[in-house]
Design a protein around this motif. Structure first.
Motif, PDB file in Angstrom:
ATOM      1  N   GLY A 219       2.441  26.782  37.383  1.00 33.03           N
ATOM      2  CA  GLY A 219       1.028  26.542  36.710  1.00 33.03           C
ATOM      3  C   GLY A 219       0.944  26.825  35.330  1.00 33.03           C
ATOM      4  O   GLY A 219       0.355  26.300  34.640  1.00 33.03           O
ATOM      5  N   TYR A 220       1.690  27.967  35.054  1.00 32.19           N
ATOM      6  CA  TYR A 220       1.672  28.246  33.505  1.00 32.19           C
ATOM      7  C   TYR A 220       2.039  27.240  32.497  1.00 32.19           C
ATOM      8  O   TYR A 220       1.764  27.093  31.334  1.00 32.19           O
ATOM      9  CB  TYR A 220       1.982  29.607  33.108  1.00 32.19           C
ATOM     10  CG  TYR A 220       3.663  29.665  33.156  1.00 32.19           C
ATOM     11  CD1 TYR A 220       4.075  30.391  34.331  1.00 32.19           C
ATOM     12  CD2 TYR A 220       4.520  29.530  32.050  1.00 32.19           C
ATOM     13  CE1 TYR A 220       5.520  30.472  34.262  1.00 32.19           C
ATOM     14  CE2 TYR A 220       5.849  29.712  32.139  1.00 32.19           C
ATOM     15  CZ  TYR A 220       6.376  30.129  33.199  1.00 32.19           C
ATOM     16  OH  TYR A 220       7.832  30.363  33.248  1.00 32.19           O
ATOM     17  N   LYS A 221       2.883  26.168  32.876  1.00 25.46           N
ATOM     18  CA  LYS A 221       3.213  25.161  32.161  1.00 25.46           C
ATOM     19  C   LYS A 221       2.130  24.061  31.993  1.00 25.46           C
ATOM     20  O   LYS A 221       2.145  23.171  31.135  1.00 25.46           O
ATOM     21  CB  LYS A 221       4.468  24.552  32.709  1.00 25.46           C
ATOM     22  CG  LYS A 221       5.587  25.296  32.858  1.00 25.46           C
ATOM     23  CD  LYS A 221       6.104  25.668  31.474  1.00 25.46           C
ATOM     24  CE  LYS A 221       6.882  24.782  30.673  1.00 25.46           C
ATOM     25  NZ  LYS A 221       7.439  25.531  29.285  1.00 25.46           N
ATOM     26  N   GLN A 222       1.274  24.194  32.981  1.00 20.70           N
ATOM     27  CA  GLN A 222       0.055  23.114  33.170  1.00 20.70           C
ATOM     28  C   GLN A 222      -1.163  23.444  31.895  1.00 20.70           C
ATOM     29  O   GLN A 222      -2.248  23.785  32.434  1.00 20.70           O
ATOM     30  CB  GLN A 222      -0.504  22.931  34.554  1.00 20.70           C
ATOM     31  CG  GLN A 222       0.610  23.330  35.600  1.00 20.70           C
ATOM     32  CD  GLN A 222       1.596  22.119  35.756  1.00 20.70           C
ATOM     33  OE1 GLN A 222       1.193  21.050  35.452  1.00 20.70           O
ATOM     34  NE2 GLN A 222       2.737  22.376  36.360  1.00 20.70           N
ATOM     35  N   ALA A 223      -0.622  23.227  30.763  1.00 20.54           N
ATOM     36  CA  ALA A 223      -1.673  23.634  29.555  1.00 20.54           C
ATOM     37  C   ALA A 223      -3.154  22.906  29.744  1.00 20.54           C
ATOM     38  O   ALA A 223      -3.091  21.771  30.430  1.00 20.54           O
ATOM     39  CB  ALA A 223      -1.152  23.173  28.288  1.00 20.54           C
ATOM     40  N   LYS A 224      -4.152  23.782  29.579  1.00 23.93           N
ATOM     41  CA  LYS A 224      -5.497  23.214  29.700  1.00 23.93           C
ATOM     42  C   LYS A 224      -6.044  23.159  28.337  1.00 23.93           C
ATOM     43  O   LYS A 224      -5.487  23.647  27.479  1.00 23.93           O
ATOM     44  CB  LYS A 224      -6.385  24.167  30.690  1.00 23.93           C
ATOM     45  CG  LYS A 224      -5.851  24.890  31.978  1.00 23.93           C
ATOM     46  CD  LYS A 224      -6.917  25.460  32.860  1.00 23.93           C
ATOM     47  CE  LYS A 224      -6.741  26.998  32.632  1.00 23.93           C
ATOM     48  NZ  LYS A 224      -7.788  27.587  33.656  1.00 23.93           N
ATOM     49  N   TYR A 225      -7.394  22.576  28.264  1.00 25.24           N
ATOM     50  CA  TYR A 225      -8.125  22.583  27.038  1.00 25.24           C
ATOM     51  C   TYR A 225      -7.260  21.995  25.936  1.00 25.24           C
ATOM     52  O   TYR A 225      -7.394  22.434  24.890  1.00 25.24           O
ATOM     53  CB  TYR A 225      -8.707  24.077  26.787  1.00 25.24           C
ATOM     54  CG  TYR A 225      -9.427  24.921  27.712  1.00 25.24           C
ATOM     55  CD1 TYR A 225     -10.332  24.242  28.405  1.00 25.24           C
ATOM     56  CD2 TYR A 225      -8.711  25.637  28.360  1.00 25.24           C
ATOM     57  CE1 TYR A 225     -11.126  25.122  29.423  1.00 25.24           C
ATOM     58  CE2 TYR A 225      -8.929  26.543  29.242  1.00 25.24           C
ATOM     59  CZ  TYR A 225     -10.378  26.197  29.957  1.00 25.24           C
ATOM     60  OH  TYR A 225     -10.821  26.929  31.091  1.00 25.24           O
ATOM     61  N   ILE A 226      -6.301  20.940  26.339  1.00 26.43           N
ATOM     62  CA  ILE A 226      -5.558  20.402  25.330  1.00 26.43           C
ATOM     63  C   ILE A 226      -6.280  19.613  24.201  1.00 26.43           C
ATOM     64  O   ILE A 226      -7.103  18.917  24.442  1.00 26.43           O
ATOM     65  CB  ILE A 226      -4.496  19.329  25.904  1.00 26.43           C
ATOM     66  CG1 ILE A 226      -3.697  19.862  26.812  1.00 26.43           C
ATOM     67  CG2 ILE A 226      -3.824  18.681  24.737  1.00 26.43           C
ATOM     68  CD1 ILE A 226      -2.860  19.092  27.852  1.00 26.43           C
ATOM     69  N   THR A 227      -5.959  19.876  22.837  1.00 27.55           N
ATOM     70  CA  THR A 227      -6.418  19.180  21.823  1.00 27.55           C
ATOM     71  C   THR A 227      -5.448  18.486  20.871  1.00 27.55           C
ATOM     72  O   THR A 227      -5.743  17.474  20.281  1.00 27.55           O
ATOM     73  CB  THR A 227      -7.057  20.143  20.843  1.00 27.55           C
ATOM     74  OG1 THR A 227      -6.397  21.224  20.258  1.00 27.55           O
ATOM     75  CG2 THR A 227      -8.382  20.998  21.413  1.00 27.55           C
ATOM     76  N   ARG A 228      -4.228  18.750  20.866  1.00 21.82           N
ATOM     77  CA  ARG A 228      -3.240  18.270  20.261  1.00 21.82           C
ATOM     78  C   ARG A 228      -1.756  18.180  20.767  1.00 21.82           C
ATOM     79  O   ARG A 228      -1.541  19.179  21.526  1.00 21.82           O
ATOM     80  CB  ARG A 228      -3.304  18.808  18.880  1.00 21.82           C
ATOM     81  CG  ARG A 228      -2.007  18.447  17.805  1.00 21.82           C
ATOM     82  CD  ARG A 228      -2.089  19.207  16.623  1.00 21.82           C
ATOM     83  NE  ARG A 228      -0.925  18.978  15.685  1.00 21.82           N
ATOM     84  CZ  ARG A 228      -0.246  19.734  15.151  1.00 21.82           C
ATOM     85  NH1 ARG A 228      -0.841  21.034  14.845  1.00 21.82           N
ATOM     86  NH2 ARG A 228       0.635  19.405  14.253  1.00 21.82           N
ATOM     87  N   ILE A 229      -1.126  17.012  20.871  1.00 22.42           N
ATOM     88  CA  ILE A 229       0.194  17.101  21.329  1.00 22.42           C
ATOM     89  C   ILE A 229       0.903  16.607  19.966  1.00 22.42           C
ATOM     90  O   ILE A 229       0.969  15.556  19.514  1.00 22.42           O
ATOM     91  CB  ILE A 229       0.312  15.826  22.241  1.00 22.42           C
ATOM     92  CG1 ILE A 229      -0.700  16.019  23.514  1.00 22.42           C
ATOM     93  CG2 ILE A 229       1.709  15.637  22.847  1.00 22.42           C
ATOM     94  CD1 ILE A 229      -0.735  14.824  24.619  1.00 22.42           C
ATOM     95  N   GLU A 230       2.075  17.508  20.004  1.00 27.96           N
ATOM     96  CA  GLU A 230       2.981  17.458  18.653  1.00 27.96           C
ATOM     97  C   GLU A 230       4.129  17.231  19.400  1.00 27.96           C
ATOM     98  O   GLU A 230       5.061  18.041  19.973  1.00 27.96           O
ATOM     99  CB  GLU A 230       2.727  18.832  17.742  1.00 27.96           C
ATOM    100  CG  GLU A 230       3.612  18.815  16.706  1.00 27.96           C
ATOM    101  CD  GLU A 230       3.702  20.101  15.972  1.00 27.96           C
ATOM    102  OE1 GLU A 230       4.063  20.046  14.686  1.00 27.96           O
ATOM    103  OE2 GLU A 230       3.134  21.130  16.372  1.00 27.96           O
ATOM    104  N   ALA A 231       5.042  16.033  18.553  1.00 30.34           N
ATOM    105  CA  ALA A 231       6.451  15.976  18.987  1.00 30.34           C
ATOM    106  C   ALA A 231       7.110  16.701  17.942  1.00 30.34           C
ATOM    107  O   ALA A 231       7.116  16.835  16.919  1.00 30.34           O
ATOM    108  CB  ALA A 231       6.740  14.408  18.961  1.00 30.34           C
ATOM    109  N   VAL A 232       8.224  17.437  18.268  1.00 31.27           N
ATOM    110  CA  VAL A 232       9.111  18.198  17.429  1.00 31.27           C
ATOM    111  C   VAL A 232      10.699  18.058  18.011  1.00 31.27           C
ATOM    112  O   VAL A 232      10.865  17.775  19.025  1.00 31.27           O
ATOM    113  CB  VAL A 232       8.491  19.695  17.618  1.00 31.27           C
ATOM    114  CG1 VAL A 232       7.042  19.955  17.082  1.00 31.27           C
ATOM    115  CG2 VAL A 232       8.734  20.056  19.060  1.00 31.27           C
ATOM    116  N   ALA A 233      11.203  18.594  17.168  1.00 29.91           N
ATOM    117  CA  ALA A 233      12.693  18.869  17.325  1.00 29.91           C
ATOM    118  C   ALA A 233      13.154  19.980  17.881  1.00 29.91           C
ATOM    119  O   ALA A 233      14.140  20.047  18.472  1.00 29.91           O
ATOM    120  CB  ALA A 233      13.487  18.236  16.092  1.00 29.91           C
ATOM    121  N   THR A 234      12.404  21.175  17.497  1.00 31.32           N
ATOM    122  CA  THR A 234      12.734  22.417  17.935  1.00 31.32           C
ATOM    123  C   THR A 234      11.554  23.143  18.206  1.00 31.32           C
ATOM    124  O   THR A 234      10.507  22.971  17.663  1.00 31.32           O
ATOM    125  CB  THR A 234      13.420  23.222  16.786  1.00 31.32           C
ATOM    126  OG1 THR A 234      13.656  24.575  17.282  1.00 31.32           O
ATOM    127  CG2 THR A 234      12.807  23.074  15.348  1.00 31.32           C
TER     128      THR A 234
END
Lengths: 258, 285
Positions: A219-234
């Motif tokens: 469950g704690y991986k299921q982020a709520k209230y998302i406003t931004r998705i950022e693609a990162v290398a690290t």
């Protein structure tokens, strides 16, 4: 004939003494071991071995169990943040999330800014799945949302990006909530950004207006209230560096497949 | 198993004989540590949600078949409609500083002592590998090396008359002597094989059935146990049975002669108990 150097009595008391000492030292001993960073790092090997083993026996597209409508939990328990108290969120909520936007950026060719209406106009996936809290309870709900892969394709995620960070509107304690997953889970067919639960727009307690469903993790991986998705290398350079609020503050595993 | 009698170490006509092979001894002592850590860290994980359900799902508003909880000033264990007061031990107890705690299991029974789900998971999910990997090797050795045959009951031993006679002998603390002590008796066979081939695999599989990743990889786990929450309940029940086994096992070691028994599990050598005069009469063919 040789004379025995050890009498059975001393050996006997040795064994008994070792047994008693073992039992007496076990508890404080475990607590003390837990204080040692080296010991904790050793225990953390378990997470890596488990992730490797689970990925080894899993098909990348192996689906989480999908349930019938009759299995849906009467009340889907709301956990963690139930109402983000920030002024921004209050304003979005008051306006029915008309002014809310989802940003998709970082290592992408075409950063996106999408309204809830634009997300709703995209192809939809609906799935009735089980939510497993790390605490032990489970709830089943029907989620409707946008497959994450569609957004990643539209944004043109670079192939050097290894993780997605989900930035959230809620503060837990004083810290902003965030979570992250790798590309294997990001591209999984059941990984969606859900905007509806059980046929209704997502309630505030369950993450309105948008939450992540990554069905092969806890469950704690299921982020709520998302406003931004950022693609990162690290993950190391964002927030506390461990890839999630619970990982940073409470030492939970980043890989929550078990 | 070799039962060659070493004639150089006979005491009062009771020879010191080879009893346990090294795989049995090594696995026994690995498990002595690993199983205790699994039990105690598992109790802490349970403390995060002290309720058990049957079926696929279950949370606070659903009916629990077992709950360890507290009222304003008392702890209780609720089993169906039966409520057992457990103040001081379960649900309501005081920590080392005397502060009231409302978690299910008390600090002296958990790893770590103070509430931490993440720490308990780190212990549990690391030691799980130390349970599974040596366990699979032991299984392999048992089946290939023939130890499984020493553990599994023979058909004749399962006759109610034979089992009943063994129960009576145990109750009267008449343990096998002479050559009979070199073999597991039927109650030992049933409990040891029940643990090795029953409870331990059940604990591992129900543990895996609680993993959302494993549910996707091996969906049959959910069908085998009737859902994730049923698997969690069975995991708990198997834990209780394993804890009961450990208590009885330790009690039997003490009653049967702890020095000889522990030595046999450390060095492998066992002093054969003398034949009783009436032993023949007790034996059931």
């Amino acid at each position: 004939m040789t004379i025995p150097t050890k009498s059975p009595l001393t050996r006997r008391s040795l064994i008994a003494g070792a047994g008693l000492a073992g039992a007496g030292l076990l508890l404080p001993g475990c607590d003390r071991l837990d204080q040692s960073p080296a010991f904790r790092e050793t225990l953390r090997l378990g997470e890596r071995v488990t992730m490797g083993a689970q990925r080894l026996v899993s098909d990348r597209t192996a689906l989480a169990r999908e349930y019938d409508g009759g299995d849906i939990s009467p009340i889907f328990r709301s956990n963690g943040t139930r109402m983000p108290g920030t002024p921004d969120y209050a304003a979005w909520l008051a306006g029915g999330f008309a002014d809310w936007r989802l940003a998709v950026d970082g290592m992408v060719a075409r950063p996106l800014s999408l309204s809830l209406a634009q997300l709703g106009a995209m192809p939809v996936r609906e799935q009735t799945t089980r939510h497993d809290c790390v605490e032990g309870w489970s709830a089943i709900g029907r989620w409707t949302g946008t497959p994450l892969k569609l957004l990643l394709d539209a944004a043109g995620v670079r192939n050097t990006a290894r993780y997605l960070i989900f930035h959230c509107a809620d503060l837990y304690g004083a810290r902003p909530y965030y979570e992250s997953i790798d590309m294997i889970d990001a591209l999984h067919p059941q990984t969606i950004l859900a905007w509806a639960l059980n046929g209704r727009m997502l309630p505030v307690g369950n993450g309105a207006p948008l939450r992540l469903r990554v069905e092969r993790q806890l469950g704690y991986k299921q982020a709520k209230y998302i406003t931004r998705i950022e693609a990162v290398a690290t993950l190391a350079t964002s927030y506390g560096g461990k890839g999630g609020l619970w990982e940073d503050t409470n030492d939970y595993e980043w890989y929550a497949g078990i | 198993m070799a039962t060659r009698i070493r004639t150089d170490s006979v005491t009062d006509g009771r020879p010191l004989v080879k009893r346990h092979g090294w795989p049995v001894r090594v696995w026994h002592w690995i498990n002595a540590v690993v199983v205790i850590v699994m039990l105690m860290s598992g109790l802490m994980i349970f403390n995060a949600h002290g309720r058990l359900y049957w079926g696929q799902s279950g949370a606070n508003t659903d009916a629990a078949w077992l709950e360890i909880g507290s009222t304003a000033d008392a702890g209780y264990l609720q089993l169906g409609s039966v409520r057992v007061p457990t103040t001081g031990v379960l649900g309501y107890w005081r920590n080392g500083e005397g502060v009231v705690q409302r978690r299910a299991f008390p600090g002296w029974a958990t790893i770590p002592t103070a509430y931490s789900l993440s720490a308990a998971r780190r212990w549990h999910l690391f030691f799980a590998w130390l349970l599974v990997v040596p366990g699979l090797l032991f299984w392999l050795w048992s089946v290939v090396g023939g130890h499984a045959r020493a553990l599994l009951p023979m058909r004749t031993e399962l006759a109610p008359r034979h089992v009943w006679a063994d129960i009576r002998n145990h109750a009267r603390l008449r343990f096998p002597a002479g050559q009979a002590a070199l073999k597991y008796n039927i109650l030992q066979k049933l409990s040891y094989s029940g643990v090795v081939f029953g409870l331990l695999p059940l604990l591992v599989l129900t543990g895996l059935a609680m993993s959302p990743a494993m549910n996707a990889a091996w969906p049959w786990l959910l069908d085998l146990f009737g859902g994730r929450q049923s698997a969690r309940s069975l995991h708990f029940i198997a834990m209780v049975l394993l804890a009961a086994f450990i208590v009885v096992h330790l009690l039997m070691v003490v009653l049967a002669g702890p020095y000889n028994e522990i030595r046999s599990m450390v060095t492998g050598r066992f002093r054969l108990p003398a034949e009783r005069a009436d032993a023949k009469a007790e034996e059931v063919a």
